[in-house]
Design a protein around this motif. Structure first.
Motif, short mmCIF file in Angstrom:
data_model
loop_
_atom_site.label_atom_id
_atom_site.label_comp_id
_atom_site.label_asym_id
_atom_site.label_seq_id
_atom_site.Cartn_x
_atom_site.Cartn_y
_atom_site.Cartn_z
N PRO A 1 0.87 -1.24 -0.12
CA PRO A 1 -0.13 0.02 -0.09
C PRO A 1 0.90 1.29 0.11
O PRO A 1 2.17 1.49 0.60
N PRO B 1 8.26 -0.21 1.58
CA PRO B 1 9.31 -0.79 2.34
C PRO B 1 10.46 0.31 1.77
O PRO B 1 10.61 0.55 0.56
N SER B 2 11.33 0.70 2.79
CA SER B 2 12.33 1.57 2.65
C SER B 2 13.25 1.19 1.34
O SER B 2 13.60 1.90 0.56
N GLY B 3 13.71 -0.01 1.52
CA GLY B 3 14.57 -0.57 0.37
C GLY B 3 13.98 -0.47 -1.14
O GLY B 3 14.78 -0.34 -2.03
N PRO C 1 1.53 4.52 1.33
CA PRO C 1 2.29 5.11 2.01
C PRO C 1 3.27 4.15 2.65
O PRO C 1 4.45 4.59 3.68
N PHE C 2 3.17 2.94 2.56
CA PHE C 2 4.04 2.04 3.45
C PHE C 2 4.96 1.35 2.36
O PHE C 2 5.30 0.08 2.67
#
Lengths: 342, 281
Positions: free
Chosen positions: A328, A333-335, A330-331
């Motif tokens: 989703p 994953p940073s990677g 806004p989430f």
């Protein structure tokens, strides 16, 4: 991309206006849920001596016979043109009523701010630089103590010792410079605690920085280091804290003015609360919100100019690569969302 | 590198958890709070004097062996009045903190978790709450609800909402970026499940010390409102009202000293505990 300073000023200015308007509406909503109906409570009370014509006049002025949103619209549009309405208690326009007493409160709050700053820097310097045997750790406990003593208790103690026992000033005529000084001291003590905490934390942090070590290794004394190197970086965050405590100074003035028998905005609020004089309450609360917002706006605008380390880099780091797959929005994953360099 | 730093503290963690070292000042603070709670729950156990019945012949006596804190202008025992007033002062502060924590955390949680326009709207709402000077706002709310101690507690709680919302939002944003949240998504966790099982528990860690601190602030503010006469009317003996009673008798300063000392000691204890909870583990 670096956002420009004028753009930042405009954005903050817009936010400030929105917050003031919303604060006005919020106050209006809180006040309009008052269980007491001002028409029957104050206007129709024979003791207040309103003639039926006057009552009709006030009702139509505030549109009290109309639903609340209409009243709000009416009140808000008057506020925007600078008209603060008419007091239900004295039947006088609110703006001059506030004007009469505002000077007293602002001189009290201003003096309190100065005293708080002096106290805070004294405590901060002592807690940082004094040797342990001279009570450094004791000074470090001061902010906690100051924060725990209620403003009105300080005020009563000041009254008992300085007025009733030492006769330095009199409550009957409390607007003299000496009276103002002691009232301001009362107001300043809890506020100075917050300032002192920030100053102590900053001094501790700055004195472990490499430039401080270098300065010390060049043979600079403790006091010299403080004045020439530590004072400025440690006082910068104080600007922000000052802006935040302005609200506390105005709120604390209600109690301080009551104790010292001063005639200011705080005592006006108290009279208006007991008589349910809603237009005056609305005006004073909105005015203090305006003061708070303006002071914070100025602090925010001045800060980047004072501190060269703070440049407006808000928009620089934000990457807008859409997140892949079913993760989703806004989430991401940073990677996965980190854009490839170049 | 990540593996090494992760495994070492986790081996030590359970051992450190069993033996929590309590500094002496914190122990004293906890002890004092226990006394206050005991006063609130069973005031009758601590004093034989009736808080409401005065003995006119014993009015305005200084502190002594029969009347520990002295007596007031009606000859009522001040120690008894302080003890019997603590239930109201403590429970109203509890109500206020509960309102602040629940409403503030909810706002902060939603703002930090949902982002976008929800975040913007809630952030403006919090800005507005912060812009109105807290004590003034509390006075306005109390005057709207009516002069009762419970209303003073509600007002103080509403004013505190903004503080909790701000801290909660910042924490949620921090936790949301943690690796374990990412891992949970990759394992197929749903948004709300992750919000409840991972983000909420981790983000609330910094809410606890803040709530303890706010407990002290609430005692101060509610006592301030009671001092102005915005609490329960006279036979009640809230700490703030006791201080206000003493205001009229400057020649009998013990009427101020006793309740003021109890307020200061309680708030000081709460501040100390909050600071201790906030310490780096």
């Amino acid at each position: 991309m670096r956002s420009s300073y004028p753009g930042f000023v405009l954005r903050r200015l817009g936010q400030a206006v929105v917050v003031v308007l919303l604060a006005y509406i919020a106050t209006f909503v809180v006040i309009s849920v008052l269980p007491g109906d001002p028409v029957s409570g104050i206007l129709n009370n024979p003791e207040n001596g309103f003639s039926p014509e006057q009552v009709d006049q006030i009702v139509s002025y505030y549109k009290l016979d109309q639903p609340v949103p209409v009243q709000l619209w009416e009140s808000l549009s008057r506020f925007l043109t600078g008209d603060l309405g008419v007091s239900l208690r004295t039947n006088l326009p609110v703006a001059p009523m506030i004007g009469q007493v505002a000077a007293s409160t602002f001189s009290l709050a201003g003096a309190a701010l100065v005293i708080a700053l002096v106290l805070a820097f004294a405590v901060g310097y002592g807690a940082h630089a004094l040797p342990r045997w001279a009570g450094r750790d004791l000074l470090r406990a001061f902010p906690s103590l100051f924060l725990s003593v209620p403003n009105y208790v300080v005020g009563l103690l000041v009254l008992i010792f300085f007025s009733f026992q030492l006769h330095l000033f009199s409550v009957i005529d409390s607007e003299t410079p000496v009276g103002t000084f002691f009232a301001a001291l009362t107001l300043a003590i809890p506020v100075s605690a917050q300032l002192a905490e920030v100053i102590i934390a900053n001094l501790d942090h700055e004195s472990t920085q490499e430039y401080a070590t270098v300065a010390r290794s060049r043979g600079l004394t403790q006091a010299g280091l403080f004045v020439r190197h530590l004072l400025k970086p440690a006082s910068l965050p104080v600007v922000t804290v000052i802006a935040l405590i302005v609200g506390e100074l105005l709120g604390g003035a209600v109690l301080t003015e009551q104790i010292f028998g001063r005639n200011g905005l705080g005592s006006l609020v108290q009279q208006s609360v007991t008589t349910q004089d809603t237009p005056v309450l609305q005006a004073v609360v909105s005015l203090s919100a305006v003061v708070f917002v303006v002071v914070n706006l100025v602090a925010d605008l001045v800060y980047p100019l004072l501190d060269p380390r703070v440049r407006l880099t808000e928009t620089r780091a934000r990457a807008t690569v859409p997140a892949p797959g079913r993760v989703p929005g806004p989430f991401a994953p940073s990677g996965l969302s980190t854009p490839k360099a170049g | 590198m990540t593996v090494a730093t992760l495994s070492e503290p986790s081996l030590d963690a359970p051992r450190a958890g069993v033996l929590v070292r309590v500094p002496p000042t914190v122990a004293v603070s906890l002890l004092w709070l226990a006394v206050i709670v005991a006063w609130s729950l069973a005031p009758g156990l601590f004093t034989g004097h009736d808080p409401a019945a005065g003995t006119p012949t014993e009015k305005l006596l200084g502190p002594g062996t029969t009347h520990w804190f002295g007596t007031d202008d009606l000859g009522r025992d001040l120690f008894s009045r302080v003890v019997h007033g603590s239930a109201s002062s403590v429970s109203s502060a509890l109500v206020s903190v509960a309102i602040g924590v629940v409403a503030g955390s909810l706002i902060g949680l939603l703002a930090g978790f949902l982002e976008g326009w929800v975040d913007t709207v809630l952030a403006r709402f919090v800005d507005v709450l912060l812009a109105i000077p807290g004590f003034l706002f509390a006075v306005i709310i109390v005057s709207a609800l009516g002069f009762r101690t419970i209303n003073a507690a509600i007002a103080t709680g509403v004013v505190a909402v903004a503080v909790f919302a701000r801290v909660m939002r910042a924490e949620v944003i921090k936790v949301r970026q943690a690796t374990f949240v990412e891992a949970s998504y990759l394992q197929g966790g749903s948004r709300w499940q992750i919000l409840l099982t991972h983000i909420l528990p981790n983000a609330s860690r910094s809410i606890v010390p803040l709530a303890v601190l706010q407990f002290g602030v609430a005692i101060l503010v509610i006592a301030g409102l009671a001092f102005l006469g915005y609490g329960d009317p006279p036979p009640a003996s809230d700490w703030g009202r006791l201080v206000a009673d003493g205001e009229k008798f400057p020649f009998a300063p013990w009427m101020i000293y006793a309740p003021a000392a109890v307020i200061v000691a309680t708030v000081l204890a709460l501040n100390r505990i909050s600071r201790w909870l906030r310490r780096p583990a």
